[in-house]
Design a protein around this motif. Structure first.
Motif, PDB file in Angstrom:
ATOM      1  N   PRO A   8       0.795  -1.231   0.000  1.00  0.00           N
ATOM      2  CA  PRO A   8       0.000   0.000   0.000  1.00  0.00           C
ATOM      3  C   PRO A   8       0.826   1.279   0.000  1.00  0.00           C
ATOM      4  O   PRO A   8       0.494   2.238  -0.700  1.00  0.00           O
ATOM      5  N   PHE A   9       1.922   1.319   0.768  1.00  0.00           N
ATOM      6  CA  PHE A   9       2.704   2.543   0.860  1.00  0.00           C
ATOM      7  C   PHE A   9       3.814   2.615  -0.194  1.00  0.00           C
ATOM      8  O   PHE A   9       4.548   3.592  -0.259  1.00  0.00           O
ATOM      9  N   ALA A  10       3.948   1.556  -1.027  1.00  0.00           N
ATOM     10  CA  ALA A  10       4.943   1.544  -2.109  1.00  0.00           C
ATOM     11  C   ALA A  10       4.361   0.797  -3.305  1.00  0.00           C
ATOM     12  O   ALA A  10       4.855  -0.268  -3.689  1.00  0.00           O
ATOM     13  N   PRO A  11       3.283   1.348  -3.906  1.00  0.00           N
ATOM     14  CA  PRO A  11       2.631   0.657  -5.020  1.00  0.00           C
ATOM     15  C   PRO A  11       3.588   0.420  -6.184  1.00  0.00           C
ATOM     16  O   PRO A  11       4.407   1.271  -6.509  1.00  0.00           O
ATOM     17  N   GLY A  12       3.490  -0.766  -6.761  1.00  0.00           N
ATOM     18  CA  GLY A  12       4.337  -1.102  -7.899  1.00  0.00           C
ATOM     19  C   GLY A  12       5.668  -1.722  -7.537  1.00  0.00           C
ATOM     20  O   GLY A  12       6.445  -2.084  -8.423  1.00  0.00           O
ATOM     21  N   ALA A  13       5.960  -1.865  -6.244  1.00  0.00           N
ATOM     22  CA  ALA A  13       7.229  -2.456  -5.824  1.00  0.00           C
ATOM     23  C   ALA A  13       7.330  -3.892  -6.333  1.00  0.00           C
ATOM     24  O   ALA A  13       6.358  -4.648  -6.270  1.00  0.00           O
ATOM     25  N   PRO A  14       8.500  -4.307  -6.825  1.00  0.00           N
ATOM     26  CA  PRO A  14       8.640  -5.661  -7.366  1.00  0.00           C
ATOM     27  C   PRO A  14       8.691  -6.752  -6.295  1.00  0.00           C
ATOM     28  O   PRO A  14       8.413  -7.909  -6.565  1.00  0.00           O
ATOM     29  N   ALA A  15       9.070  -6.354  -5.081  1.00  0.00           N
ATOM     30  CA  ALA A  15       9.159  -7.298  -3.955  1.00  0.00           C
ATOM     31  C   ALA A  15       9.085  -6.508  -2.667  1.00  0.00           C
ATOM     32  O   ALA A  15       9.192  -5.278  -2.667  1.00  0.00           O
ATOM     33  N   VAL A  16       8.901  -7.217  -1.561  1.00  0.00           N
ATOM     34  CA  VAL A  16       8.811  -6.547  -0.261  1.00  0.00           C
ATOM     35  C   VAL A  16       9.433  -7.443   0.805  1.00  0.00           C
ATOM     36  O   VAL A  16       9.282  -8.673   0.766  1.00  0.00           O
ATOM     37  N   VAL A  17      10.151  -6.834   1.735  1.00  0.00           N
ATOM     38  CA  VAL A  17      10.685  -7.568   2.884  1.00  0.00           C
ATOM     39  C   VAL A  17       9.573  -7.673   3.925  1.00  0.00           C
ATOM     40  O   VAL A  17       9.167  -6.669   4.504  1.00  0.00           O
ATOM     41  N   LEU A  18       9.071  -8.862   4.146  1.00  0.00           N
ATOM     42  CA  LEU A  18       8.022  -9.073   5.144  1.00  0.00           C
ATOM     43  C   LEU A  18       8.588  -8.922   6.553  1.00  0.00           C
ATOM     44  O   LEU A  18       7.935  -8.362   7.430  1.00  0.00           O
ATOM     45  N   LEU A  19       9.790  -9.434   6.743  1.00  0.00           N
ATOM     46  CA  LEU A  19      10.451  -9.346   8.050  1.00  0.00           C
ATOM     47  C   LEU A  19      11.952  -9.482   7.866  1.00  0.00           C
ATOM     48  O   LEU A  19      12.425 -10.373   7.164  1.00  0.00           O
ATOM     49  N   GLU A  20      12.679  -8.583   8.499  1.00  0.00           N
ATOM     50  CA  GLU A  20      14.121  -8.749   8.653  1.00  0.00           C
ATOM     51  C   GLU A  20      14.412  -8.511  10.127  1.00  0.00           C
ATOM     52  O   GLU A  20      14.103  -7.442  10.663  1.00  0.00           O
ATOM     53  N   ALA A  21      14.986  -9.506  10.773  1.00  0.00           N
ATOM     54  CA  ALA A  21      15.182  -9.416  12.216  1.00  0.00           C
ATOM     55  C   ALA A  21      16.508 -10.036  12.617  1.00  0.00           C
ATOM     56  O   ALA A  21      16.937 -11.049  12.063  1.00  0.00           O
ATOM     57  N   ALA A  22      17.152  -9.408  13.592  1.00  0.00           N
ATOM     58  CA  ALA A  22      18.364  -9.967  14.196  1.00  0.00           C
ATOM     59  C   ALA A  22      18.202  -9.896  15.703  1.00  0.00           C
ATOM     60  O   ALA A  22      17.830  -8.865  16.252  1.00  0.00           O
ATOM     61  N   GLN A  23      18.450 -11.010  16.354  1.00  0.00           N
ATOM     62  CA  GLN A  23      18.355 -11.075  17.808  1.00  0.00           C
ATOM     63  C   GLN A  23      19.700 -11.516  18.370  1.00  0.00           C
ATOM     64  O   GLN A  23      20.208 -12.581  18.014  1.00  0.00           O
ATOM     65  N   GLN A  24      20.273 -10.677  19.228  1.00  0.00           N
ATOM     66  CA  GLN A  24      21.576 -10.969  19.802  1.00  0.00           C
ATOM     67  C   GLN A  24      21.441 -11.265  21.290  1.00  0.00           C
ATOM     68  O   GLN A  24      20.876 -10.472  22.042  1.00  0.00           O
ATOM     69  N   GLU A  25      21.968 -12.415  21.691  1.00  0.00           N
ATOM     70  CA  GLU A  25      21.922 -12.834  23.083  1.00  0.00           C
ATOM     71  C   GLU A  25      23.342 -12.934  23.623  1.00  0.00           C
ATOM     72  O   GLU A  25      24.196 -13.589  23.023  1.00  0.00           O
ATOM     73  N   PHE A  26      23.578 -12.263  24.736  1.00  0.00           N
ATOM     74  CA  PHE A  26      24.910 -12.232  25.333  1.00  0.00           C
ATOM     75  C   PHE A  26      24.971 -13.200  26.511  1.00  0.00           C
ATOM     76  O   PHE A  26      24.171 -13.116  27.430  1.00  0.00           O
ATOM     77  N   LYS A  27      25.936 -14.102  26.476  1.00  0.00           N
ATOM     78  CA  LYS A  27      26.170 -15.029  27.581  1.00  0.00           C
ATOM     79  C   LYS A  27      27.429 -14.587  28.311  1.00  0.00           C
ATOM     80  O   LYS A  27      28.391 -14.148  27.696  1.00  0.00           O
ATOM     81  N   ARG A  28      27.422 -14.721  29.627  1.00  0.00           N
ATOM     82  CA  ARG A  28      28.593 -14.258  30.370  1.00  0.00           C
ATOM     83  C   ARG A  28      29.042 -15.266  31.415  1.00  0.00           C
ATOM     84  O   ARG A  28      28.260 -16.080  31.910  1.00  0.00           O
ATOM     85  N   ILE A  29      30.328 -15.177  31.740  1.00  0.00           N
ATOM     86  CA  ILE A  29      30.921 -15.967  32.812  1.00  0.00           C
ATOM     87  C   ILE A  29      31.495 -14.977  33.820  1.00  0.00           C
ATOM     88  O   ILE A  29      32.374 -14.181  33.481  1.00  0.00           O
ATOM     89  N   VAL A  30      30.974 -14.990  35.041  1.00  0.00           N
ATOM     90  CA  VAL A  30      31.342 -14.047  36.105  1.00  0.00           C
ATOM     91  C   VAL A  30      31.092 -12.631  35.608  1.00  0.00           C
ATOM     92  O   VAL A  30      29.954 -12.228  35.410  1.00  0.00           O
ATOM     93  N   SER A  31      32.135 -11.852  35.367  1.00  0.00           N
ATOM     94  CA  SER A  31      31.939 -10.446  35.001  1.00  0.00           C
ATOM     95  C   SER A  31      32.192 -10.163  33.531  1.00  0.00           C
ATOM     96  O   SER A  31      32.101  -9.022  33.092  1.00  0.00           O
TER      97      SER A  31
END
Length: 218
Positions: A58-81
């Motif tokens: 709707p907000f980009a009529p005529g677009a040849p393709a669309v990214v439905l979702l792009e996501a990155a999730q970063q999880e930090f694991k630690r030992i002591v400090s």
């Protein structure tokens, strides 16, 4: 098309730190989504009926393709400090709207630094009728002379109406924060960058703005 119109929704979340949306002394905002609910799972989500039926943006009529979702999730694991390692889950889902996009979206390439280990790559094509075609034969991870990792994916049976799904899991020793670019050469419906730090990790946030040149239409 203006750069400011390319991205429909952007989410930058600190999972576990922005948990309820409630502020002491203020009423809870019913429109605020808890960060924990925005976290992604390490699996390809599959297509909804609405996504399979989509023929335009709707907000980009005529677009040849669309990214439905792009996501990155970063999880930090630690030992002591110290942060022992950083694990990243990356998901990219693209809907092909026109045949013009078949040549540009059928192949995907991502480069990682020498310290990053690529743990898993999963990719597939979901055909317009919902049939799932695995892209395993077209997935390759190569290493350069400088120990950089190159992930390439050749999606099979790409055509107008198909959805391309990609999942990459990586990890690196110590603390690592990747660059997150929310703009793309095609419209983006949902862009998420999620950090899941240890509960006692101290951090600060900051803001930056596009320059006048970067705000020029593309």
């Amino acid at each position: 098309m203006s750069r400011r119109l390319v991205v429909r929704a952007v989410t930058l979340a600190l999972a576990g730190l922005v948990a309820s949306g409630a502020v002491p002394g203020k009423a809870k905002d019913p429109g605020r989504i808890p960060a924990t609910k925005l976290m992604i799972k390490a699996k390809l989500p599959g297509a909804t009926k609405a996504e399979l039926a989509m023929t335009d943006v709707p907000f980009a009529p005529g677009a040849p393709a669309v990214v439905l979702l792009e996501a990155a999730q970063q999880e930090f694991k630690r030992i002591v400090s110290q942060v022992s390692h950083t694990r990243t889950t990356y998901i990219r889902r693209v809907k092909i709207l026109k045949d013009d996009a078949v040549g540009t979206e059928s192949d995907y390439t991502q480069e990682y630094g020498p310290k990053v280990k690529v743990d898993r790559v999963q990719a597939r094509t979901i055909l317009p009728d919902g049939t799932i075609v695995d892209a395993g034969d077209g997935v390759h991870t190569d290493e350069t002379e400088t120990q950089h990792k190159i992930v390439t994916v050749a999606f099979p049976q790409v055509r107008a109406g198909a959805i391309l799904e990609l999942l990459i899991e990586t990890h690196v020793e110590g603390f690592y924060a990747r660059q997150w670019i929310i703009q793309d050469h095609i419209p983006v419906l949902d862009s998420r960058f999620i950090l899941s730090p240890p509960p006692d990790l101290q951090f600060s946030t900051g803001s930056s703005y596009l320059t006048a040149e970067e705000r020029e239409p593309i």
